[in-house]
Design a protein around this motif. Structure first.
Motif, PDB file in Angstrom:
ATOM      1  N   ASP A  14       0.942  -1.250   0.019  1.00 34.88           N
ATOM      2  CA  ASP A  14      -0.126   0.106  -0.079  1.00 34.88           C
ATOM      3  C   ASP A  14       0.884   1.334  -0.080  1.00 34.88           C
ATOM      4  O   ASP A  14       0.292   2.303  -0.220  1.00 34.88           O
ATOM      5  CB  ASP A  14      -0.704  -0.227   1.276  1.00 34.88           C
ATOM      6  CG  ASP A  14      -2.421  -0.358   0.845  1.00 34.88           C
ATOM      7  OD1 ASP A  14      -2.560  -0.748  -0.135  1.00 34.88           O
ATOM      8  OD2 ASP A  14      -2.961  -0.487   1.925  1.00 34.88           O
ATOM      9  N   GLU A  15       2.013   1.165   0.206  1.00 31.69           N
ATOM     10  CA  GLU A  15       2.995   2.248   0.369  1.00 31.69           C
ATOM     11  C   GLU A  15       3.777   2.905  -0.670  1.00 31.69           C
ATOM     12  O   GLU A  15       4.852   3.262  -0.387  1.00 31.69           O
ATOM     13  CB  GLU A  15       3.804   2.198   1.721  1.00 31.69           C
ATOM     14  CG  GLU A  15       3.324   1.638   3.085  1.00 31.69           C
ATOM     15  CD  GLU A  15       2.604   2.802   3.683  1.00 31.69           C
ATOM     16  OE1 GLU A  15       2.438   3.979   3.342  1.00 31.69           O
ATOM     17  OE2 GLU A  15       1.837   2.387   4.742  1.00 31.69           O
ATOM     18  N   THR A  18       3.255   8.913  -4.518  1.00 28.35           N
ATOM     19  CA  THR A  18       3.117   9.607  -5.622  1.00 28.35           C
ATOM     20  C   THR A  18       4.441  10.293  -5.877  1.00 28.35           C
ATOM     21  O   THR A  18       4.746  10.982  -5.075  1.00 28.35           O
ATOM     22  CB  THR A  18       1.800  10.525  -5.512  1.00 28.35           C
ATOM     23  OG1 THR A  18       0.586   9.711  -5.113  1.00 28.35           O
ATOM     24  CG2 THR A  18       1.820  11.184  -6.982  1.00 28.35           C
ATOM     25  N   ASP A  32      -4.845  15.040   2.462  1.00 29.48           N
ATOM     26  CA  ASP A  32      -4.661  13.985   1.795  1.00 29.48           C
ATOM     27  C   ASP A  32      -5.043  12.962   2.936  1.00 29.48           C
ATOM     28  O   ASP A  32      -4.550  12.561   3.870  1.00 29.48           O
ATOM     29  CB  ASP A  32      -2.837  13.569   1.549  1.00 29.48           C
ATOM     30  CG  ASP A  32      -2.900  12.339   1.229  1.00 29.48           C
ATOM     31  OD1 ASP A  32      -3.522  11.291   0.946  1.00 29.48           O
ATOM     32  OD2 ASP A  32      -1.607  11.878   0.644  1.00 29.48           O
ATOM     33  N   CYS A  34      -5.435   9.621   2.919  1.00 26.47           N
ATOM     34  CA  CYS A  34      -4.543   8.375   3.077  1.00 26.47           C
ATOM     35  C   CYS A  34      -3.132   8.602   2.582  1.00 26.47           C
ATOM     36  O   CYS A  34      -2.579   8.032   1.660  1.00 26.47           O
ATOM     37  CB  CYS A  34      -5.250   7.303   2.238  1.00 26.47           C
ATOM     38  SG  CYS A  34      -5.501   7.560   0.601  1.00 26.47           S
TER      39      CYS A  34
HETATM   40  C1  LIG Z   1      -1.162   4.497  -2.260  1.00 25.43           C
HETATM   41  S1  LIG Z   1      -0.303   4.971  -0.987  1.00 25.43           S
HETATM   42  C2  LIG Z   1      -0.444   6.733  -1.353  1.00 25.43           C
HETATM   43  C3  LIG Z   1       0.237   7.696  -0.156  1.00 25.43           C
HETATM   44  C4  LIG Z   1       0.187   9.056  -0.568  1.00 25.43           C
HETATM   45  N1  LIG Z   1      -1.351   9.521  -0.315  1.00 25.43           N
HETATM   46  C5  LIG Z   1       0.837   9.572  -1.850  1.00 25.43           C
HETATM   47  O1  LIG Z   1      -0.031   9.883  -2.621  1.00 25.43           O
HETATM   48  O2  LIG Z   1       2.006   9.475  -2.071  1.00 25.43           O
HETATM   49  C6  LIG Z   1      -1.877   4.696   0.057  1.00 25.43           C
HETATM   50  C7  LIG Z   1      -1.635   5.022   1.693  1.00 25.43           C
HETATM   51  O3  LIG Z   1      -2.703   4.784   2.274  1.00 25.43           O
HETATM   52  C8  LIG Z   1      -2.507   4.488   3.506  1.00 25.43           C
HETATM   53  N2  LIG Z   1      -3.693   4.045   4.443  1.00 25.43           N
HETATM   54  C9  LIG Z   1      -4.127   2.671   4.335  1.00 25.43           C
HETATM   55  N3  LIG Z   1      -5.335   2.611   4.740  1.00 25.43           N
HETATM   56  C10 LIG Z   1      -5.798   3.873   5.194  1.00 25.43           C
HETATM   57  C11 LIG Z   1      -6.540   4.600   6.193  1.00 25.43           C
HETATM   58  N4  LIG Z   1      -7.931   3.418   6.560  1.00 25.43           N
HETATM   59  N5  LIG Z   1      -6.739   5.894   6.296  1.00 25.43           N
HETATM   60  C12 LIG Z   1      -5.622   6.383   5.895  1.00 25.43           C
HETATM   61  N6  LIG Z   1      -4.687   5.936   5.381  1.00 25.43           N
HETATM   62  C13 LIG Z   1      -4.653   4.808   4.899  1.00 25.43           C
HETATM   63  C14 LIG Z   1      -1.502   3.869   3.531  1.00 25.43           C
HETATM   64  O4  LIG Z   1      -0.760   3.526   4.605  1.00 25.43           O
HETATM   65  C15 LIG Z   1      -0.718   4.267   2.252  1.00 25.43           C
HETATM   66  O5  LIG Z   1       0.314   5.131   2.935  1.00 25.43           O
END
Ligand SMILES: C[S@@+](CC[C@H](N)C(=O)[O-])C[C@H]1O[C@@H](n2cnc3c(N)ncnc32)[C@H](O)[C@@H]1O
Length: 165
Positions: A14-15, A18, A32, A34
């Motif tokens: 998931d980490e 962007t 943001d 998440c």
């Molecule tokens: C694909 S990454 C995108 C990270 C960042 N938003 C970016 O654009 O670089 C998705 C992120 O969602 C976070 N995440 C997963 N479940 C979540 C939740 N319930 N609430 C908030 N963040 C969450 C993960 O830890 C991860 O960092």
């Protein structure tokens, strides 16, 4: 690394962050919902992490959404549709049920990124392999359509049809 390995690498974690040049081209975001708990750069003025659970918190202002992958993505995208102000990033799987529901029937424009981006690890390092799939940016709200057009990141397609057949 093969194409399928790229895709499973992205799907299995998931980490993936962007690339900062994409964010810079889109202008500042208010939230943001998440974001990683430990992050190498801000993606918005305010971040919710998994510790806050961004899905149950109130969203405000212009939102940047690169959602967690897999089935959860649809829930995040529905929340974005409801919010109606921001830009989301998704693999351009334009034929799927989720894409129809939350993009073709609900968004205002789609930008298809030119080339395949390299996402970043949480320590800020750029992945050695690319996304392994085409990526698109999806605008909700007219100001975000304008931001996509100004960004020069790829080709923008307005979404004209907003109701199911
Ligand atoms: C694909 S990454 C995108 C990270 C960042 N938003 C970016 O654009 O670089 C998705 C992120 O969602 C976070 N995440 C997963 N479940 C979540 C939740 N319930 N609430 C908030 N963040 C969450 C993960 O830890 C991860 O960092």
């Amino acid at each position: 690394m093969s194409l399928s390995a790229h895709q499973s690498a992205r799907a299995g974690k998931d980490e993936w962050l962007t690339p900062p040049d994409i964010l810079a081209a889109l202008g500042p975001f208010d939230l943001d919902p998440c974001a990683p708990v430990v992050r190498p750069w801000p993606t918005a003025a305010q971040h919710f992490t998994i510790l806050d659970n961004g899905l149950v918190r109130a969203w405000h202002g212009r939102v940047w959404l690169n959602p967690p992958f897999g089935r959860a993505a649809a829930t995040w995208m529905r929340r974005m549709v409801e919010h109606g102000n921001g830009i989301a990033l998704l693999p351009a799987r334009t034929e799927t049920e989720m894409f129809y529901e939350t993009v073709w029937f609900a968004a205002d424009a789609v930008l298809f990124l030119q080339g395949r981006p390299h996402f970043h690890h949480v320590d800020g390092k750029r992945a050695s392999f690319n996304s392994g799939a085409p990526i698109c940016l999806i605008a909700y709200g007219v100001a975000n359509v304008a931001a996509l057009s100004r960004s020069n990141l790829g080709h923008v397609v307005p979404v004209l049809r907003r109701t199911a057949a």
